[in-house]
Enzyme design. Structure first.
Site, mmCIF file in Angstrom:
data_model
loop_
_atom_site.group_PDB
_atom_site.id
_atom_site.type_symbol
_atom_site.label_atom_id
_atom_site.label_comp_id
_atom_site.label_asym_id
_atom_site.label_seq_id
_atom_site.Cartn_x
_atom_site.Cartn_y
_atom_site.Cartn_z
ATOM 1 N N THR A 1 32.057 7.919 -18.154
ATOM 2 C CA THR A 1 31.540 6.559 -18.041
ATOM 3 C C THR A 1 32.369 5.634 -18.912
ATOM 4 O OG1 THR A 1 30.004 6.892 -19.880
ATOM 5 C CG2 THR A 1 29.181 7.380 -17.672
ATOM 6 N N ARG B 1 24.048 -3.062 -18.953
ATOM 7 C CA ARG B 1 23.017 -2.165 -19.454
ATOM 8 C C ARG B 1 21.683 -2.896 -19.376
ATOM 9 N NH1 ARG B 1 26.035 1.350 -18.613
ATOM 10 N NH2 ARG B 1 26.842 2.974 -20.020
ATOM 11 N N GLU C 1 15.273 2.982 -18.009
ATOM 12 C CA GLU C 1 15.653 3.849 -16.885
ATOM 13 C C GLU C 1 15.414 5.319 -17.247
ATOM 14 O OE1 GLU C 1 19.733 3.337 -15.763
ATOM 15 O OE2 GLU C 1 19.559 1.172 -15.568
ATOM 16 N N HIS D 1 21.151 1.362 -10.590
ATOM 17 C CA HIS D 1 22.282 1.656 -11.483
ATOM 18 C C HIS D 1 23.415 2.343 -10.724
ATOM 19 C CE1 HIS D 1 23.386 2.604 -15.951
ATOM 20 N NE2 HIS D 1 24.437 2.239 -15.247
#
EC number: 1.1.1.290
Length: 381
Positions: free
Chosen positions: A66, A207, A236, A253
């Protein structure tokens, strides 16, 4: 050597099979017990990797496929001599494609021309910086807010208050930080949200906690003139269902979930691991990247630039399917919704990126050429 990988990381076998024994499991289930005998841990943003998880284990390399690192305890890694790597920029193009798709969908619903709106990009790193380049390449009016870059570079930046006061569209691309010189937790809090211009559009693909979700929900109930696009959520995989209902576009997401970005992330982690261990990489991403399903697009020189833009963007991404799938998943109790959130991400269909498109223009039209160039597609001559 033993490698534990999040089951949703692609091409782990292709890149790491020659380096050790590989085991996979869901990222949210990785715990201390699962790390017994593990030397290398490969994760995504859903796994918190810190002292509590790693202390007393044999893990000496952590790779996250990521861009962000807010789920990694980097101070602990340094103290413990644990090598680590992230994949900066791996999905930047995918997020830009997502934002462009959402902008086109909003413009269609609101009956507004994108070229007439003023854009504010908050956070101009790998993702936001790429978005700024594309928007300016299209000739659109863009303001950029990035305090860390502003301290290093001269000119070209505005304050967050100026973005809120002056921009009709605000797209957020900051990391999540709780402290330091530029904390971003609830960067858009109740006060800042209340300052949004009439008819403003707010997009968050960074985010979830960069925006105070409860405050945004309350604001949208009071301000039907506003439009919100959320791909990320506080808490989340738990999602505020009422907030999702109030958003024009809501997705789980997946903004950066292009196939190219996912594969690029694995390749970057593999390269970083090899560099840390003094090894020569034996696999190259180009050998594994599949060709695009769409071979190319041809436009007449008489085509309208705005129509060409919409066609090219939607050829790779239209958010409406993801939005519909996500809304259908917001049923049942909390546990069912959390499971559905993760399943949508795990089973996400292959999506390619705009810069993989080949475009031909039959004749000479500089305005059309400029659109292709701004998007980063390949112009055939």
């Amino acid at each position: 050597m033993h490698i534990l990988a999040d089951e949703n990381i692609p091409l782990v076998d292709e890149f790491f099979a020659g380096l050790g024994e590989i085991r996979r499991m869901p990222g949210r289930r990785i715990n201390r017990a699962a790390l017994e005998g593990v030397d290398v841990l490969l994760v995504r943003s859903v796994t918190r990797v810190d002292r509590e998880l790693l202390q007393g284990t044999a893990v000496r390399f952590v790779g996250t496929c990521t861009i962000g690192t807010d789920h990694l305890d980097l101070d602990y890694f340094e103290q413990s001599g644990i090598d680590w790597a992230s994949a900066p920029g791996c999905n930047a193009r995918g997020v830009v494609d997502y934002v462009l798709g959402c902008l086109l969908a909003l413009a269609e619903v609101r009956g507004e021309a994108l070229a007439r709106r003023r854009f504010g990009v908050v956070g101009a790193g790998e993702v936001g910086g790429r978005l700024v380049e594309v928007l300016r390449g299209l000739g659109w009016d863009v303001r950029v807010c990035d305090p860390p870059r502003q301290t290093r570079e001269a000119g070209g930046f505005v304050t967050l208050d100026e973005v809120i006061a002056e921009c009709d569209v605000i797209s957020l691309h900051t990391p999540l930080s709780m402290s330091g010189d530029c904390p971003t937790f609830h960067l858009f809090d109740r006060q800042r949200l209340s300052g949004l211009r009439p008819g403003a559009w707010l997009i968050n693909a960074s985010r979830g906690a960069v925006v105070d979700n409860a405050a945004l929900r309350d604001l949208l109930l009071q301000r039907p003139d506003l439009e919100a696009v959320l791909d990320v959520w506080e808490g989340e995989p738990q999602v505020d269902v009422e907030l999702a209902d109030l958003c024009r576009i809501a997705t789980p997401h997946i903004a950066g979930y292009s196939l190219d970005g996912k594969l690029r992330g694995t390749a970057q982690i593999h390269a970083a691991y090899c560099a840390a261990r003094g090894l020569e990489p034996t696999v190259e991403l180009a050998q594994l990247m599949p060709g695009p399903a769409l071979a190319g697009l041809t436009f007449a020189a008489s085509a309208e630039p705005a129509e060409m833009l919409a066609t090219l963007c939607r050829a790779v991404y239209d958010p409406r399917r993801d939005d519909a799938d996500f809304r259908r998943s917001l049923q049942g109790d909390d546990a069912q919704r959390r499971a559905a959130f993760d399943l949508l991400r795990k089973a996400y269909p292959a999506r390619r990126e705009i810069d993989g498109l080949a475009v031909r223009i039959e004749g000479d039209n500089p305005a059309l050429t400029a659109v292709v160039s701004a998007l980063g597609a390949r112009l055939l001559r």
